[in-house]
Scaffold this motif. Structure first.
Motif, PDB file in Angstrom:
ATOM      1  N   ALA A 153       0.703  -1.512   0.157  1.00  0.00           N
ATOM      2  CA  ALA A 153       0.062  -0.201  -0.294  1.00  0.00           C
ATOM      3  C   ALA A 153       0.613   1.287  -0.189  1.00  0.00           C
ATOM      4  N   ALA A 154       1.935   1.197   0.524  1.00  0.00           N
ATOM      5  CA  ALA A 154       2.985   2.409   0.264  1.00  0.00           C
ATOM      6  C   ALA A 154       2.949   2.967  -0.810  1.00  0.00           C
ATOM      7  N   PRO A 155       3.145   2.640  -2.038  1.00  0.00           N
ATOM      8  CA  PRO A 155       3.077   3.441  -2.943  1.00  0.00           C
ATOM      9  C   PRO A 155       1.664   3.703  -3.978  1.00  0.00           C
ATOM     10  N   LEU A 156       1.022   3.412  -3.353  1.00  0.00           N
ATOM     11  CA  LEU A 156      -0.225   3.663  -3.513  1.00  0.00           C
ATOM     12  C   LEU A 156      -0.562   5.483  -3.417  1.00  0.00           C
ATOM     13  N   LEU A 157       0.236   5.707  -1.907  1.00  0.00           N
ATOM     14  CA  LEU A 157       0.023   6.989  -1.606  1.00  0.00           C
ATOM     15  C   LEU A 157       1.078   8.223  -2.741  1.00  0.00           C
ATOM     16  N   CYS A 158       1.328   7.713  -3.508  1.00  0.00           N
ATOM     17  CA  CYS A 158       1.803   8.582  -4.312  1.00  0.00           C
ATOM     18  C   CYS A 158       1.805   8.033  -6.212  1.00  0.00           C
ATOM     19  N   ALA A 159       2.444   6.778  -5.782  1.00  0.00           N
ATOM     20  CA  ALA A 159       2.084   6.365  -7.467  1.00  0.00           C
ATOM     21  C   ALA A 159       0.234   6.010  -7.901  1.00  0.00           C
ATOM     22  N   GLY A 160      -0.258   5.484  -6.738  1.00  0.00           N
ATOM     23  CA  GLY A 160      -1.108   4.864  -6.979  1.00  0.00           C
ATOM     24  C   GLY A 160      -2.331   6.462  -7.074  1.00  0.00           C
ATOM     25  N   ILE A 161      -2.309   7.201  -5.992  1.00  0.00           N
ATOM     26  CA  ILE A 161      -2.911   8.380  -6.129  1.00  0.00           C
ATOM     27  C   ILE A 161      -2.647   9.223  -7.900  1.00  0.00           C
TER      28      ILE A 161
END
Length: 349
Positions: A153-161
């Motif tokens: 979930a960590a990369p969701l906070l940049c790559a994801g959003i």
């Protein structure tokens, strides 16, 4: 509080251990014990001053997942022990039109970046998630939904959003036709999210070897951008093209593949379009070229909840903090599938 992190002391030297002071928590603050931190291409650019505004010492990291260690007296959304996240920004003016619309990334006074920024209250530099702990207002801290794998979930906070925001803004859903340029940290999330939203998804790539991975990640079709016949076969097809490539490249071959009123949106490149974009396909098809930056806190929480519901996380490779400089070199070679995440338990005095 005294915190250990990893920092760049200048653009020319590798990241190394760095001890610094975090500010005292304010009444609306949440203190996170950092568990995982994604490695974004922006971290590399900032550490090496590629954009020309890095301030040193610089502690990167804006894909931060942690456990709430303590909360201020006015905090109502979190309690100690909760899992939470901090993305690319930690504050904004909160009163301008974009902020009131929940689009703090477009704050007219400029949002406060999680690192390489300046705190609006004490005017001290902000330091990122390559560290043991981080402090931010609860209004800029995200709740981690139950069942969501914290590492992925960590990369969701940049790559994801960064890819979710344009998908939502251009109202992608069932029946939409979406294309993605580039299969990296951003591109692989765009494929997953567009697919989960119900779109027919196509990957533009220069490499036929990426087909199997692209289909696994959610692409229904693969088009070789170097093949003129394949490019001609998809003219007037796409409602939205998400361009994730972080380097200068020619967008002119992609413009005729947009349908009437279609949009190509940049999410990867910061800088000038080179070669220049021809207005001919824009005028003849009322097509647009646009840009999009990360996402607001409300839509980031929406994205996290959506990912939990659909079992979506980033494809990651876990690393120790001492491997960060090697990871940066591998990033330059696109040698990761598709995002590095640092196990911050490896950061010890």
């Amino acid at each position: 509080m005294k915190v250990l992190g990893y920092a760049a002391q200048s653009a020319q030297v590798p990241l190394a251990p760095f001890e610094f002071m975090r500010r005292d928590p304010r009444p609306d603050d949440v203190v996170l014990e950092v568990m995982y931190c994604g490695v974004c291409h922006s971290d590399l650019h900032q550490a090496r001053n590629d954009w020309g505004f890095s301030a040193y010492p610089l502690v990167p990291g804006h894909e931060v997942i942690g456990r709430v260690a303590s909360v201020g007296s006015n905090v109502t959304k979190f309690k100690p022990g909760d899992y939470a996240g901090i993305g690319c920004m930690v504050d904004s003016c909160r009163v301008c039109h974009p902020c009131k619309e929940g689009l703090e990334q477009y704050c007219e006074e400029g949002n406060v970046q999680t690192y390489n920024g300046v705190d609006r209250h004490d005017h001290q530099p902000t330091y990122g998630g390559y560290s043991q702990a981080i402090v931010a207002s609860e209004d800029f801290v995200l709740k981690m939904p139950d069942g969501l794998d914290l590492k992925g979930a960590a990369p969701l906070l940049c790559a994801g959003i960064t890819t979710w925001s344009p998908l939502r803004h251009w109202k992608v859903g069932k029946g939409s036709k979406v294309a993605v340029i580039g299969l990296g940290g951003l591109g692989h999330m765009a494929l997953k999210l567009a697919n989960a939203l119900g779109a027919e998804v196509t990957l533009f790539t220069r490499s036929a070897s990426k087909e199997a991975d692209a289909r696994r990640l959610g692409a229904h079709n693969i088009v070789l951008s170097t093949d003129d016949a394949q490019m001609a076969s998809v003219q007037n097809q796409f409602d939205l093209i998400i361009d994730t490539v972080p380097y200068v490249h020619d967008i002119n071959p992609y413009m005729p593949t947009l349908t009437l009123d279609g949009t190509l949106v940049y999410v990867g490149l910061l800088g000038e379009i080179d070669p220049p974009a021809s207005t001919l396909p824009m005028i003849l098809g009322r097509r647009s070229v646009s840009g999009s930056a990360i996402g607001g806190i409300k839509e980031t929480q929406e994205m996290l909840d959506f990912c939990a519901e659909h079992g979506i996380v980033s494809d990651i490779e876990m690393i120790d903090i001492k491997e960060i400089n090697e990871a940066y070199e591998r990033l330059l070679k696109s040698d990761v599938k598709y995002r590095f995440v640092i196990d911050m338990a490896t950061l010890k005095a």
